[in-house]
Each structure stands twice: as C-alpha cells, then as structure tokens.
Design a protein around this motif. Structure first.
Motif, PDB file in Angstrom:
ATOM      1  N   VAL A   1       0.871  -1.165   0.000  1.00 32.30           N
ATOM      2  CA  VAL A   1       0.000   0.000   0.000  1.00 32.30           C
ATOM      3  C   VAL A   1       0.915   1.223   0.000  1.00 32.30           C
ATOM      4  N   SER A   2       0.593   2.187  -0.843  1.00 31.80           N
ATOM      5  CA  SER A   2       1.403   3.392  -0.937  1.00 31.80           C
ATOM      6  C   SER A   2       0.516   4.630  -0.919  1.00 31.80           C
ATOM      7  N   VAL A   3       0.970   5.637  -0.202  1.00 32.05           N
ATOM      8  CA  VAL A   3       0.299   6.937  -0.186  1.00 32.05           C
ATOM      9  C   VAL A   3       1.198   7.884  -0.962  1.00 32.05           C
ATOM     10  N   VAL A   4       0.674   8.433  -2.051  1.00 36.86           N
ATOM     11  CA  VAL A   4       1.477   9.296  -2.925  1.00 36.86           C
ATOM     12  C   VAL A   4       0.801  10.646  -3.119  1.00 36.86           C
ATOM     13  N   GLN A   5       1.614  11.619  -3.497  1.00 32.98           N
ATOM     14  CA  GLN A   5       1.088  12.946  -3.787  1.00 32.98           C
ATOM     15  C   GLN A   5       1.282  13.239  -5.266  1.00 32.98           C
ATOM     16  N   ASP A   6       0.181  13.652  -5.905  1.00 29.67           N
ATOM     17  CA  ASP A   6       0.279  14.085  -7.300  1.00 29.67           C
ATOM     18  C   ASP A   6      -0.274  15.511  -7.397  1.00 29.67           C
ATOM     19  N   ASP A   7      -0.506  15.973  -8.613  1.00 29.11           N
ATOM     20  CA  ASP A   7      -0.990  17.346  -8.808  1.00 29.11           C
ATOM     21  C   ASP A   7      -2.367  17.591  -8.201  1.00 29.11           C
ATOM     22  N   GLU A   8      -3.136  16.525  -8.020  1.00 34.19           N
ATOM     23  CA  GLU A   8      -4.498  16.656  -7.485  1.00 34.19           C
ATOM     24  C   GLU A   8      -4.558  16.500  -5.970  1.00 34.19           C
ATOM     25  N   GLY A   9      -3.480  16.044  -5.344  1.00 37.14           N
ATOM     26  CA  GLY A   9      -3.481  15.825  -3.897  1.00 37.14           C
ATOM     27  C   GLY A   9      -2.921  14.461  -3.553  1.00 37.14           C
ATOM     28  N   TRP A  10      -3.257  13.975  -2.365  1.00 39.29           N
ATOM     29  CA  TRP A  10      -2.761  12.688  -1.871  1.00 39.29           C
ATOM     30  C   TRP A  10      -3.729  11.576  -2.239  1.00 39.29           C
ATOM     31  N   LYS A  11      -3.152  10.405  -2.598  1.00 41.99           N
ATOM     32  CA  LYS A  11      -3.964   9.239  -2.966  1.00 41.99           C
ATOM     33  C   LYS A  11      -3.325   7.969  -2.421  1.00 41.99           C
ATOM     34  N   VAL A  12      -4.164   6.961  -2.185  1.00 39.11           N
ATOM     35  CA  VAL A  12      -3.708   5.674  -1.672  1.00 39.11           C
ATOM     36  C   VAL A  12      -3.860   4.638  -2.787  1.00 39.11           C
ATOM     37  N   TYR A  13      -2.779   3.886  -3.040  1.00 39.72           N
ATOM     38  CA  TYR A  13      -2.770   2.867  -4.084  1.00 39.72           C
ATOM     39  C   TYR A  13      -2.389   1.514  -3.508  1.00 39.72           C
ATOM     40  N   LEU A  14      -2.872   0.464  -4.148  1.00 39.79           N
ATOM     41  CA  LEU A  14      -2.452  -0.900  -3.860  1.00 39.79           C
ATOM     42  C   LEU A  14      -1.587  -1.348  -5.026  1.00 39.79           C
TER      43      LEU A  14
ATOM     44  N   LEU B   1       9.124  10.318   2.090  1.00 37.17           N
ATOM     45  CA  LEU B   1       8.793  10.022   0.693  1.00 37.17           C
ATOM     46  C   LEU B   1       9.953   9.341  -0.014  1.00 37.17           C
ATOM     47  N   SER B   2       9.607   8.405  -0.877  1.00 41.30           N
ATOM     48  CA  SER B   2      10.579   7.774  -1.773  1.00 41.30           C
ATOM     49  C   SER B   2       9.900   7.599  -3.129  1.00 41.30           C
ATOM     50  N   PHE B   3      10.688   7.337  -4.155  1.00 36.65           N
ATOM     51  CA  PHE B   3      10.141   7.207  -5.507  1.00 36.65           C
ATOM     52  C   PHE B   3       9.460   5.851  -5.665  1.00 36.65           C
ATOM     53  N   ILE B   4       8.221   5.870  -6.144  1.00 40.83           N
ATOM     54  CA  ILE B   4       7.447   4.649  -6.406  1.00 40.83           C
ATOM     55  C   ILE B   4       7.446   4.460  -7.925  1.00 40.83           C
ATOM     56  N   PRO B   5       8.242   3.508  -8.448  1.00 43.23           N
ATOM     57  CA  PRO B   5       8.416   3.390  -9.902  1.00 43.23           C
ATOM     58  C   PRO B   5       7.118   3.173 -10.685  1.00 43.23           C
ATOM     59  N   GLU B   6       6.227   2.327 -10.187  1.00 41.81           N
ATOM     60  CA  GLU B   6       4.984   2.046 -10.914  1.00 41.81           C
ATOM     61  C   GLU B   6       4.150   3.308 -11.129  1.00 41.81           C
ATOM     62  N   LEU B   7       4.145   4.158 -10.134  1.00 44.69           N
ATOM     63  CA  LEU B   7       3.303   5.361 -10.175  1.00 44.69           C
ATOM     64  C   LEU B   7       4.060   6.572 -10.718  1.00 44.69           C
ATOM     65  N   LYS B   8       5.385   6.448 -10.795  1.00 38.79           N
ATOM     66  CA  LYS B   8       6.240   7.567 -11.226  1.00 38.79           C
ATOM     67  C   LYS B   8       5.994   8.804 -10.361  1.00 38.79           C
ATOM     68  N   LEU B   9       5.805   8.540  -9.057  1.00 39.05           N
ATOM     69  CA  LEU B   9       5.531   9.599  -8.085  1.00 39.05           C
ATOM     70  C   LEU B   9       6.283   9.326  -6.790  1.00 39.05           C
ATOM     71  N   GLN B  10       6.417  10.366  -5.971  1.00 38.77           N
ATOM     72  CA  GLN B  10       6.962  10.231  -4.630  1.00 38.77           C
ATOM     73  C   GLN B  10       5.852   9.798  -3.696  1.00 38.77           C
ATOM     74  N   GLY B  11       6.186   8.898  -2.749  1.00 39.77           N
ATOM     75  CA  GLY B  11       5.168   8.445  -1.811  1.00 39.77           C
ATOM     76  C   GLY B  11       5.770   7.701  -0.645  1.00 39.77           C
ATOM     77  N   VAL B  12       4.907   7.299   0.274  1.00 37.37           N
ATOM     78  CA  VAL B  12       5.268   6.497   1.424  1.00 37.37           C
ATOM     79  C   VAL B  12       4.789   5.080   1.123  1.00 37.37           C
ATOM     80  N   LEU B  13       5.731   4.134   1.093  1.00 37.82           N
ATOM     81  CA  LEU B  13       5.411   2.741   0.745  1.00 37.82           C
ATOM     82  C   LEU B  13       5.348   1.910   2.010  1.00 37.82           C
TER      83      LEU B  13
END
Length: 129
Positions: free
Chosen positions: A15-28, A115-127
């Motif tokens: 599970v990763s919490v990432v920040q993009d241009d729209e805000g924070w999102k949670v991904y599996l 934050l670290s780089f999440i390759p699948e999402l091409k975004l910074q996030g907490v993994l």
C-alpha cells in the motif's frame, strides 16, 4: 471455522500513499508474480487530537482484479487525517487461496521526509510493506 482457514504470508503486495498534482492518494501495488483477484479493502482512521478521540468513517472498496506488475487506486486521502492512525485491511485471492493483511500508517508517518520514488506510479510516496 476461522481457526481452520490458513492465511499465508503476503509478499510483494504494498500500500502506498502518494502525492500528485491533485493531492494525496492511496494505491495498492501488485509486485507479485500472480494476479490478485476479488480484492477487498477496508480503510479507516483513528486516534486523538488535543485529547479528543477522532475517527473517520469506515470505507470499503472492491477491486475485481489487479494484474501482476499493476496497481489500483484505493482512495484519495486528506492531509487532515495524517495525524491519525490510517489502517488499510486488504484481502484478496491468488489461485483460489485467500490472503489477508492490515497495513497501518501510524500517526505522522505520511510526511515529506518519508517520501521515496514509487516506480509504478512515477511519483513520490510512502510505501508500506
């Protein structure tokens, strides 16, 4: 009975919490070699602020499948709940076997310093592993 159900260790599902241009999102993220089927995610936040108990609504999400090497959006998340414990209870099947795990982000772990780089999402996030 529940004690008779075997829950093998989950590997390569995050599970990763990432920040993009729209805000924070949670991904599996599925880094497993197999497809995840019938994915169910329950999310909630709980804790306290200034001595007052706080909790969020319990949200439930269903994702039919996540292919190997793919990811799925669970939900957007507000910075207003980062001071809470944010829990994601994930259940899914791989080849008919049930897997189940809680991913818990303790208070104040979703911060820019973690934050670290999440390759699948091409975004910074907490993994969370």
């Amino acid at each position: 009975m529940k004690k008779d159900i075997k829950f093998p260790q989950i590997e390569n599902v995050f599970v990763s919490v990432v920040q993009d241009d729209e805000g924070w999102k949670v991904y599996l993220l599925n880094r497993h070699d197999e497809q995840l089927d019938t994915v169910m995610v329950t999310s909630k936040g709980y804790g306290d602020k200034n001595g007052q108990e706080q909790k969020t609504s319990v949200l439930r999400h269903m994702i039919p499948k996540i292919e190997s090497g793919e990811y799925a959006l669970i939900e957007p998340i507000s910075e207003d709940v980062f001071h809470l414990t944010n829990e994601y209870w994930v259940s899914f099947f791989i080849n008919g076997q049930l897997y189940d795990k809680k991913y818990i982000f303790v208070p104040e772990t979703i911060i820019k310093d973690n934050l670290s780089f999440i390759p699948e999402l091409k975004l910074q996030g907490v993994l969370h592993e």
